[in-house]
Design a protein around this motif. Structure first.
Motif, mmCIF file in Angstrom:
data_model
loop_
_atom_site.group_PDB
_atom_site.id
_atom_site.type_symbol
_atom_site.label_atom_id
_atom_site.label_comp_id
_atom_site.label_asym_id
_atom_site.label_seq_id
_atom_site.Cartn_x
_atom_site.Cartn_y
_atom_site.Cartn_z
ATOM 1 N N ALA A 160 0.834 -1.208 0.000
ATOM 2 C CA ALA A 160 0.000 0.000 0.000
ATOM 3 C C ALA A 160 0.867 1.255 0.000
ATOM 4 C CB ALA A 160 -0.935 -0.007 1.208
ATOM 5 N N TYR A 161 1.949 1.222 0.772
ATOM 6 C CA TYR A 161 2.871 2.354 0.828
ATOM 7 C C TYR A 161 3.541 2.559 -0.526
ATOM 8 C CZ TYR A 161 6.566 5.360 2.809
ATOM 9 O OH TYR A 161 7.412 6.416 3.095
ATOM 10 N N ILE A 162 3.994 1.453 -1.127
ATOM 11 C CA ILE A 162 4.667 1.511 -2.428
ATOM 12 C C ILE A 162 3.715 2.038 -3.499
ATOM 13 C CG2 ILE A 162 5.566 0.003 -4.262
ATOM 14 C CD1 ILE A 162 6.871 -1.626 -1.913
ATOM 15 N N SER A 208 1.366 -13.992 7.640
ATOM 16 C CA SER A 208 1.824 -12.684 7.162
ATOM 17 C C SER A 208 2.102 -12.718 5.668
ATOM 18 C CB SER A 208 3.085 -12.245 7.915
ATOM 19 O OG SER A 208 2.806 -11.960 9.260
ATOM 20 N N ALA A 209 2.663 -13.834 5.209
ATOM 21 C CA ALA A 209 2.947 -13.963 3.778
ATOM 22 C C ALA A 209 1.657 -13.950 2.971
ATOM 23 C CB ALA A 209 3.731 -15.244 3.516
ATOM 24 N N LYS A 210 0.638 -14.610 3.470
ATOM 25 C CA LYS A 210 -0.646 -14.632 2.753
ATOM 26 C C LYS A 210 -1.309 -13.251 2.788
ATOM 27 C CE LYS A 210 -1.667 -19.540 2.905
ATOM 28 N NZ LYS A 210 -2.588 -20.612 3.343
ATOM 29 N N ASP A 211 -1.104 -12.515 3.891
ATOM 30 C CA ASP A 211 -1.596 -11.126 3.944
ATOM 31 C C ASP A 211 -0.887 -10.268 2.905
ATOM 32 O OD1 ASP A 211 -3.390 -11.653 5.969
ATOM 33 O OD2 ASP A 211 -2.072 -10.930 7.575
ATOM 34 N N LEU A 212 0.423 -10.495 2.743
ATOM 35 C CA LEU A 212 1.196 -9.761 1.735
ATOM 36 C C LEU A 212 0.675 -10.079 0.335
ATOM 37 C CD1 LEU A 212 3.530 -8.049 0.681
ATOM 38 C CD2 LEU A 212 5.064 -10.000 1.073
ATOM 39 N N SER A 267 -0.822 -7.372 -2.197
ATOM 40 C CA SER A 267 -0.180 -7.138 -3.495
ATOM 41 C C SER A 267 -1.204 -7.197 -4.621
ATOM 42 C CB SER A 267 0.935 -8.155 -3.731
ATOM 43 O OG SER A 267 0.420 -9.446 -3.992
ATOM 44 N N LYS A 268 -2.172 -8.086 -4.478
ATOM 45 C CA LYS A 268 -3.215 -8.193 -5.507
ATOM 46 C C LYS A 268 -4.123 -6.975 -5.491
ATOM 47 C CE LYS A 268 -3.478 -13.190 -6.133
ATOM 48 N NZ LYS A 268 -4.345 -14.392 -6.039
ATOM 49 N N SER A 269 -4.542 -6.552 -4.304
ATOM 50 C CA SER A 269 -5.466 -5.421 -4.223
ATOM 51 C C SER A 269 -4.803 -4.114 -4.647
ATOM 52 C CB SER A 269 -6.042 -5.300 -2.806
ATOM 53 O OG SER A 269 -5.025 -5.028 -1.867
ATOM 54 N N GLU A 270 -3.505 -3.991 -4.408
ATOM 55 C CA GLU A 270 -2.778 -2.765 -4.764
ATOM 56 C C GLU A 270 -2.148 -2.844 -6.154
ATOM 57 O OE1 GLU A 270 -3.053 -0.205 -2.979
ATOM 58 O OE2 GLU A 270 -3.681 -0.991 -1.031
ATOM 59 N N ASN A 271 -2.215 -4.018 -6.792
ATOM 60 C CA ASN A 271 -1.568 -4.244 -8.092
ATOM 61 C C ASN A 271 -0.071 -3.926 -8.031
ATOM 62 O OD1 ASN A 271 -1.250 -4.933 -10.777
ATOM 63 N ND2 ASN A 271 -1.900 -2.937 -11.557
ATOM 64 N N VAL A 272 0.579 -4.487 -7.000
ATOM 65 C CA VAL A 272 2.032 -4.375 -6.836
ATOM 66 C C VAL A 272 2.623 -5.771 -7.000
ATOM 67 C CG1 VAL A 272 3.900 -3.874 -5.211
ATOM 68 C CG2 VAL A 272 1.930 -2.334 -5.359
ATOM 69 N N LEU A 273 3.503 -5.935 -7.977
ATOM 70 C CA LEU A 273 4.086 -7.241 -8.266
ATOM 71 C C LEU A 273 5.181 -7.561 -7.246
ATOM 72 C CD1 LEU A 273 4.067 -9.607 -10.333
ATOM 73 C CD2 LEU A 273 5.898 -8.385 -11.537
ATOM 74 N N VAL A 274 5.057 -8.710 -6.584
ATOM 75 C CA VAL A 274 5.993 -9.086 -5.521
ATOM 76 C C VAL A 274 6.983 -10.135 -6.025
ATOM 77 C CG1 VAL A 274 6.210 -10.223 -3.271
ATOM 78 C CG2 VAL A 274 4.431 -8.507 -3.637
ATOM 79 N N SER A 275 8.233 -9.913 -5.694
ATOM 80 C CA SER A 275 9.286 -10.912 -5.862
ATOM 81 C C SER A 275 9.962 -11.089 -4.507
ATOM 82 C CB SER A 275 10.310 -10.464 -6.919
ATOM 83 O OG SER A 275 10.810 -9.165 -6.632
ATOM 84 N N MET A 276 10.788 -12.093 -4.393
ATOM 85 C CA MET A 276 11.516 -12.337 -3.139
ATOM 86 C C MET A 276 13.002 -12.477 -3.427
ATOM 87 S SD MET A 276 11.636 -15.775 -0.790
ATOM 88 C CE MET A 276 10.186 -15.576 0.206
ATOM 89 N N HIS A 277 13.827 -11.875 -2.559
ATOM 90 C CA HIS A 277 15.268 -12.136 -2.618
ATOM 91 C C HIS A 277 15.589 -13.141 -1.531
ATOM 92 C CE1 HIS A 277 19.531 -11.834 -3.090
ATOM 93 N NE2 HIS A 277 19.445 -10.844 -3.955
ATOM 94 N N MET A 304 3.302 -16.123 -0.385
ATOM 95 C CA MET A 304 3.143 -14.682 -0.630
ATOM 96 C C MET A 304 2.861 -14.349 -2.092
ATOM 97 S SD MET A 304 6.992 -12.989 -0.418
ATOM 98 C CE MET A 304 7.315 -13.537 1.250
ATOM 99 N N GLY A 305 2.848 -15.362 -2.958
ATOM 100 C CA GLY A 305 2.581 -15.105 -4.370
ATOM 101 C C GLY A 305 3.716 -14.408 -5.079
ATOM 102 N N ALA A 306 4.953 -14.595 -4.607
ATOM 103 C CA ALA A 306 6.110 -13.973 -5.262
ATOM 104 C C ALA A 306 6.331 -14.614 -6.625
ATOM 105 C CB ALA A 306 7.356 -14.130 -4.398
ATOM 106 N N TYR A 307 6.422 -13.799 -7.646
ATOM 107 C CA TYR A 307 6.536 -14.341 -9.002
ATOM 108 C C TYR A 307 7.967 -14.745 -9.352
ATOM 109 C CZ TYR A 307 8.714 -10.683 -11.962
ATOM 110 O OH TYR A 307 9.597 -9.836 -12.586
#
Length: 278
Positions: free
Chosen positions: A23-25, A47-51, A55-65, A97-100
């Motif tokens: 949401a911040y991003i 927490s990962a499922k909340d993320l 990410s879906k509601s804000e349309n922010v694509l998530v990746s993980m390092h 978390m749905g990280a692509y």
């Protein structure tokens, strides 16, 4: 959305939980977020499922390092085993978390030739994929990253070979690392175009996860990341954005400068300005 920009980790002035970062991003005008598990995969499943939901509601694509402490080509078997388990943990969390993409550094050459190190790395990857299959973890994509030091496994050709060898593998091109590893090897738009062309020819892709910052280097490769406002260092930003626009690929650009989100905004603003000029 063809081109996305975002920070490597939580924005500088954001102090909330990771699940609230999207949401911040989004409010900053950005649309990608690379969750950093660099010191271990510590996020809970809830927490990962909340993320993922955010990410879906804000349309922010998530990746993980994935964690930094990974060396799939080590000359110590226990180090490889711990590295395997860290990447298995990363894939489980990435699925939650749905990280692509799951970005990771493959390892170091240590006492091996580059060819020997790559074979050890491939053997370890086979073990990772076998274990994930036995655990029923299916929704993941590993994204080995081009590395910045000459002692590291992970030049562009090695990353391509890893991705060509395994399903559910796609490259992460850190353009600063490519630049540093090759002694300032990216100076023009043609240099960027050559990288995109090589990826297309050898992997048949038109979608890329990438990292960008300005970088200081020595004869050994990467030394230090610098902000985009410091023009003493490369690789150059404008030709990079021009090439992204021209090639028409789907590209995610994760900013790794010390000003992770603020410089991501600089990159996105330049992208929008150059698109208008077309």
């Amino acid at each position: 959305m063809k081109v996305r920009f975002g920070p490597a980790g939580r924005p500088i002035n954001f102090s909330g939980n990771a699940k609230d970062a999207c949401a911040y991003i989004k409010a900053e005008g950005l649309d990608a977020y690379e969750y950093q598990a660099t010191y271990g995969v510590k996020i809970s499943q809830s927490s990962a499922k909340d993320l993922k939901s955010s990410s879906k509601s804000e349309n922010v694509l998530v990746s993980m390092h994935a964690p930094y402490y990974i060396n799939l080509s080590s000359n110590k078997d226990d180090v490889i085993e711990r590295s395997i388990q860290r990447l298995v943990q990363s894939a489980k969390a990435a699925e939650w978390m749905g990280a692509y993409r799951i970005v990771f550094h493959p390892g170091f050459y240590t006492t091996y030739t580059p060819e020997e190190a790559l074979i050890r790395c491939k053997n370890a990857v086979t073990d990772i994929l076998d274990e994930l299959d036995s655990l029923g973890v299916k929704d993941f994509c590993f994204a080995p990253e081009t590395t910045g030091k000459k002692s590291q496994l992970g030049n562009l050709d090695e990353i391509i070979e890893l991705c060509r060898s395994f399903d559910k593998f796609q490259p992460t091109v850190d353009f600063a690392h490519v630049h540093a590893r090759n002694g300032g090897g990216i100076a023009s738009r043609d240099d960027y175009a050559g990288i995109f062309e090589k990826l297309e020819n050898e992997l048949g892709i038109n979608c890329l996860h990438s990292h960008f910052t300005h970088i200081e280097y020595t004869d050994a490769g990467e030394r230090k990341h610098h902000i985009l406002g410091d023009h003493n260092y490369g690789p150059p930003l404008k030709p990079f954005i021009e090439e992204i626009i021209e090639c028409g690929w789907k590209v995610t650009v994760i900013c790794e400068s010390p000003l992770i989100d603020q410089d991501a905004i600089v990159m996105k603003d330049l992208y929008k300005d150059l698109v208008k000029l077309e």
